[in-house]
Design an enzyme around this catalytic site. Structure first.
Site, PDB file in Angstrom:
ATOM      1  N   ARG A  21      85.096  46.466  46.436  1.00 14.28           N
ATOM      2  CA  ARG A  21      84.722  45.510  45.391  1.00 14.28           C
ATOM      3  C   ARG A  21      84.889  46.103  44.005  1.00 14.28           C
ATOM      4  O   ARG A  21      84.381  47.180  43.725  1.00 14.28           O
ATOM      5  CB  ARG A  21      83.280  45.051  45.590  1.00 14.28           C
ATOM      6  CG  ARG A  21      83.150  44.219  46.841  1.00 14.28           C
ATOM      7  CD  ARG A  21      81.728  43.831  47.157  1.00 14.28           C
ATOM      8  NE  ARG A  21      81.745  43.092  48.433  1.00 14.28           N
ATOM      9  CZ  ARG A  21      80.952  42.088  48.737  1.00 14.28           C
ATOM     10  NH1 ARG A  21      80.071  41.669  47.868  1.00 14.28           N
ATOM     11  NH2 ARG A  21      81.060  41.479  49.894  1.00 14.28           N
ATOM     12  N   SER A 137      66.790  30.406  63.519  1.00  9.62           N
ATOM     13  CA  SER A 137      67.489  30.590  62.246  1.00  9.62           C
ATOM     14  C   SER A 137      68.934  30.107  62.354  1.00  9.62           C
ATOM     15  O   SER A 137      69.631  30.401  63.333  1.00  9.62           O
ATOM     16  CB  SER A 137      67.446  32.095  61.921  1.00  9.62           C
ATOM     17  OG  SER A 137      68.243  32.420  60.826  1.00  9.62           O
ATOM     18  N   SER A 189      76.564  28.179  50.615  1.00  7.54           N
ATOM     19  CA  SER A 189      77.306  28.466  49.387  1.00  7.54           C
ATOM     20  C   SER A 189      78.771  28.798  49.590  1.00  7.54           C
ATOM     21  O   SER A 189      79.531  28.755  48.641  1.00  7.54           O
ATOM     22  CB  SER A 189      76.637  29.620  48.665  1.00  7.54           C
ATOM     23  OG  SER A 189      76.801  30.807  49.398  1.00  7.54           O
ATOM     24  N   HIS A 217      71.172  26.919  46.336  1.00  6.01           N
ATOM     25  CA  HIS A 217      72.389  26.333  45.756  1.00  6.01           C
ATOM     26  C   HIS A 217      72.231  24.850  45.464  1.00  6.01           C
ATOM     27  O   HIS A 217      73.222  24.133  45.298  1.00  6.01           O
ATOM     28  CB  HIS A 217      73.585  26.596  46.669  1.00  6.01           C
ATOM     29  CG  HIS A 217      73.899  28.048  46.749  1.00  6.01           C
ATOM     30  ND1 HIS A 217      74.642  28.714  45.804  1.00  6.01           N
ATOM     31  CD2 HIS A 217      73.478  28.997  47.624  1.00  6.01           C
ATOM     32  CE1 HIS A 217      74.694  29.995  46.092  1.00  6.01           C
ATOM     33  NE2 HIS A 217      73.992  30.205  47.209  1.00  6.01           N
ATOM     34  N   THR A 245      65.854  29.428  43.624  1.00  4.03           N
ATOM     35  CA  THR A 245      66.112  30.486  42.647  1.00  4.03           C
ATOM     36  C   THR A 245      66.079  29.901  41.250  1.00  4.03           C
ATOM     37  O   THR A 245      66.314  28.710  41.056  1.00  4.03           O
ATOM     38  CB  THR A 245      67.473  31.160  42.887  1.00  4.03           C
ATOM     39  OG1 THR A 245      67.610  32.260  41.975  1.00  4.03           O
ATOM     40  CG2 THR A 245      68.637  30.216  42.635  1.00  4.03           C
ATOM     41  N   LYS A 248      70.531  30.530  39.434  1.00  8.61           N
ATOM     42  CA  LYS A 248      71.824  29.856  39.614  1.00  8.61           C
ATOM     43  C   LYS A 248      71.812  28.552  38.811  1.00  8.61           C
ATOM     44  O   LYS A 248      72.038  28.594  37.614  1.00  8.61           O
ATOM     45  CB  LYS A 248      72.117  29.723  41.108  1.00  8.61           C
ATOM     46  CG  LYS A 248      72.350  31.127  41.715  1.00  8.61           C
ATOM     47  CD  LYS A 248      72.514  31.208  43.210  1.00  8.61           C
ATOM     48  CE  LYS A 248      72.580  32.688  43.638  1.00  8.61           C
ATOM     49  NZ  LYS A 248      72.597  32.866  45.092  1.00  8.61           N
ATOM     50  N   THR A 363      80.921  38.794  53.307  1.00  2.86           N
ATOM     51  CA  THR A 363      80.352  37.552  52.780  1.00  2.86           C
ATOM     52  C   THR A 363      80.832  36.366  53.620  1.00  2.86           C
ATOM     53  O   THR A 363      80.083  35.426  53.883  1.00  2.86           O
ATOM     54  CB  THR A 363      80.735  37.374  51.296  1.00  2.86           C
ATOM     55  OG1 THR A 363      80.366  38.567  50.603  1.00  2.86           O
ATOM     56  CG2 THR A 363      80.014  36.207  50.671  1.00  2.86           C
TER      57      THR A 363
HETATM   58  C1  LIG Z   1      71.939  34.012  45.864  1.00  5.39           C
HETATM   59  C2  LIG Z   1      71.170  33.579  47.069  1.00  5.39           C
HETATM   60  C3  LIG Z   1      69.848  33.982  47.280  1.00  5.39           C
HETATM   61  C4  LIG Z   1      69.197  35.006  46.404  1.00  5.39           C
HETATM   62  O1  LIG Z   1      68.782  34.446  45.197  1.00  5.39           O
HETATM   63  P1  LIG Z   1      68.747  35.380  43.902  1.00  5.39           P
HETATM   64  O2  LIG Z   1      67.834  34.650  42.981  1.00  5.39           O
HETATM   65  O3  LIG Z   1      70.149  35.513  43.409  1.00  5.39           O
HETATM   66  O4  LIG Z   1      68.192  36.695  44.336  1.00  5.39           O
HETATM   67  C5  LIG Z   1      69.138  33.437  48.327  1.00  5.39           C
HETATM   68  N1  LIG Z   1      69.714  32.542  49.177  1.00  5.39           N
HETATM   69  C6  LIG Z   1      70.980  32.163  49.018  1.00  5.39           C
HETATM   70  C7  LIG Z   1      71.558  31.166  49.971  1.00  5.39           C
HETATM   71  C8  LIG Z   1      71.765  32.680  47.990  1.00  5.39           C
HETATM   72  O5  LIG Z   1      73.040  32.339  47.871  1.00  5.39           O
END
Ligand SMILES: *Cc1c(COP(=O)(O)O)cnc(C)c1O
Length: 404
Positions: A21, A137, A189, A217, A245, A248, A363
């Site tokens: 990366r 899960s 995502s 997301h 979150t 994002k 990923t």
């Molecule tokens: C990015 C992400 C997280 C983590 O959230 P952050 O606030 O960036 O630490 C949790 N779950 C998913 C699905 C994510 O894509």
């Protein structure tokens, strides 16, 4: 042991596979998003267009939030000065938690330093402390949920991605007297597909399970007030724990959960990732709250966001590019090879001033490497014209696969 050699060998392995990366060193420009300046190793810099930000709405530059952060830093100073328990609960944290509880129409909310920590702490605390708890899960759940489940040491079952039949078969096979927690996401995502929330809630009722949804997301982006897909579908009251979150769609940093007063109080009181880590700076909480509140009132941004995503998918499709027609704002274009994926990304940056990060294993699965585009309300038709022309050029020159 030669430790240095070990580290170097592990890096060489990644390089050989084409998945070492490299971080793009960029400087975002408030007021000009999605434009940014990229700094090259040789000291040169140039202006580029960012096509892969998770600041899905450009809220990181919202003047209301910038002002809230600046004013609060001036008023409070920059740090909180402690954990929540020992002198670190600022009034701004309390106000943010109230706003998030209101967003999801829940009694309570609890904030963490990141969404990753919110998932890890909540899942590990809940599933380890409820005696005999079993976690079911989704197979595509995010790393932070997987880590939380692993730390809980609870018995775990994986159901096939978004597959209600497989989920039900697993639920049926578990002793009915055991406590159960179903963990899943709304918007996934990397493919941009959406979980069958209602079906999962129905099964949870039938088999007396709790539900945990990661709406990372989706918060800010779906629902009349930005409460996520569960809000859009009128299902928020059927979810035990909603996780989101602030980094994002809301463009700042931090994570949270929302649910009943007792559940949030329980995680607050037993979750080590909450208890033993200093709280977020009050200016950060103020900026996040400014954006959460702003997005409750600005549904037109969500409409524009969806329109932009639909337009970009159509433009890619018309150009014969192998775009995944997702049901969300996420627009993946498949490459299917790690080395070529990185090459395409490098060429877009070097020759076309377009930044889209290659998405490689771990990923996504090997063979499904892709470029993942996230058009925001700020990505204009003119920027899309440039992007499509650039992709067509790169696809032709590298001999990448067209749409099937
Ligand atoms: C990015 C992400 C997280 C983590 O959230 P952050 O606030 O960036 O630490 C949790 N779950 C998913 C699905 C994510 O894509």
């Amino acid at each position: 042991m030669n430790y240095e050699q070990f580290f170097a060998d592990k890096i060489a392995e990644l390089e050989a596979e084409g998945r070492y990366r490299v971080f793009a060193d960029i400087e975002r420009q408030a007021g000009k998003f999605p434009k940014a300046t990229v700094h090259a190793k040789n000291g040169e810099s140039k202006e580029i267009t960012v096509w892969c930000s998770n600041d899905y709405m450009g809220m990181g530059q919202n003047p209301v939030a910038v002002k809230a952060m600046r004013d609060t830093a001036q008023g409070y100073g920059v740090g909180a000065g402690g954990t929540r328990n020992i002198s670190g609960t600022m009034h701004e944290h309390v106000l943010l938690e109230e706003s998030l509880a209101d967003l999801h129409d829940k009694e309570s909310a609890l904030i963490f330093q990141s969404g990753w920590v919110a998932n890890l702490t909540t899942l590990s605390t809940v599933a380890s402390m409820i005696p005999g708890c079993v976690i079911i899960s989704d197979s595509k759940n995010h790393n932070s949920m997987i880590e939380g489940i692993r730390h809980s040491r609870a018995e775990k079952h994986i159901f096939r991605h978004n597959d209600l039949e497989d989920l039900e078969n697993i639920l049926k096979s578990i002793d009915p007297s055991r406590p159960k927690l179903i963990a899943f996401e709304s918007v996934y995502s990397m493919e941009g597909d959406i979980g069958p929330i209602k079906g999962i809630c129905d099964l949870a009722d039938k088999y007396d399970a709790m539900t945990f949804i990661d709406e990372v997301h989706a918060v800010g982006l779906y629902g009349k007030r930005g409460g996520g897909v569960a809000e859009r579908e009128g299902l928020m009251d059927r979810i035990t724990i909603i996780q989101g979150t602030l980094a994002k769609g809301y463009g700042v940093i931090g994570g949270y959960i929302a649910g009943t007063k007792a559940m949030c109080d329980f995680v607050r009181s037993y979750g080590t990732g909450f208890i033993f880590s200093s709280s977020m700076p009050p200016a950060v909480a103020a900026a996040a709250r400014a954006n959460v509140n702003y997005m409750k009132e600005h549904n037109e941004l969500r409409e524009r966001h969806q329109e932009r995503a639909a337009t970009l998918k159509k433009r890619f499709q018309d150009a014969g590019l192998p775009v995944l027609i997702s049901e969300s704002h996420i627009v993946p274009v498949m490459v299917g090879d790690a080395v070529l994926c990185k090459q395409a990304s490098d060429d877009l940056m070097a020759l076309h001033n377009i930044y889209v990060q290659p998405i490689n294993y771990p990923t996504v699965e090997r063979g499904t490497e892709r470029l993942r585009f996230t058009p925001t309300p700020h990505h204009t038709d003119a920027l899309m014209d440039e992007l499509v022309a650039a992709l067509v050029e790169v696809w032709g020159r590298l001999g990448l696969k067209d749409a099937a």
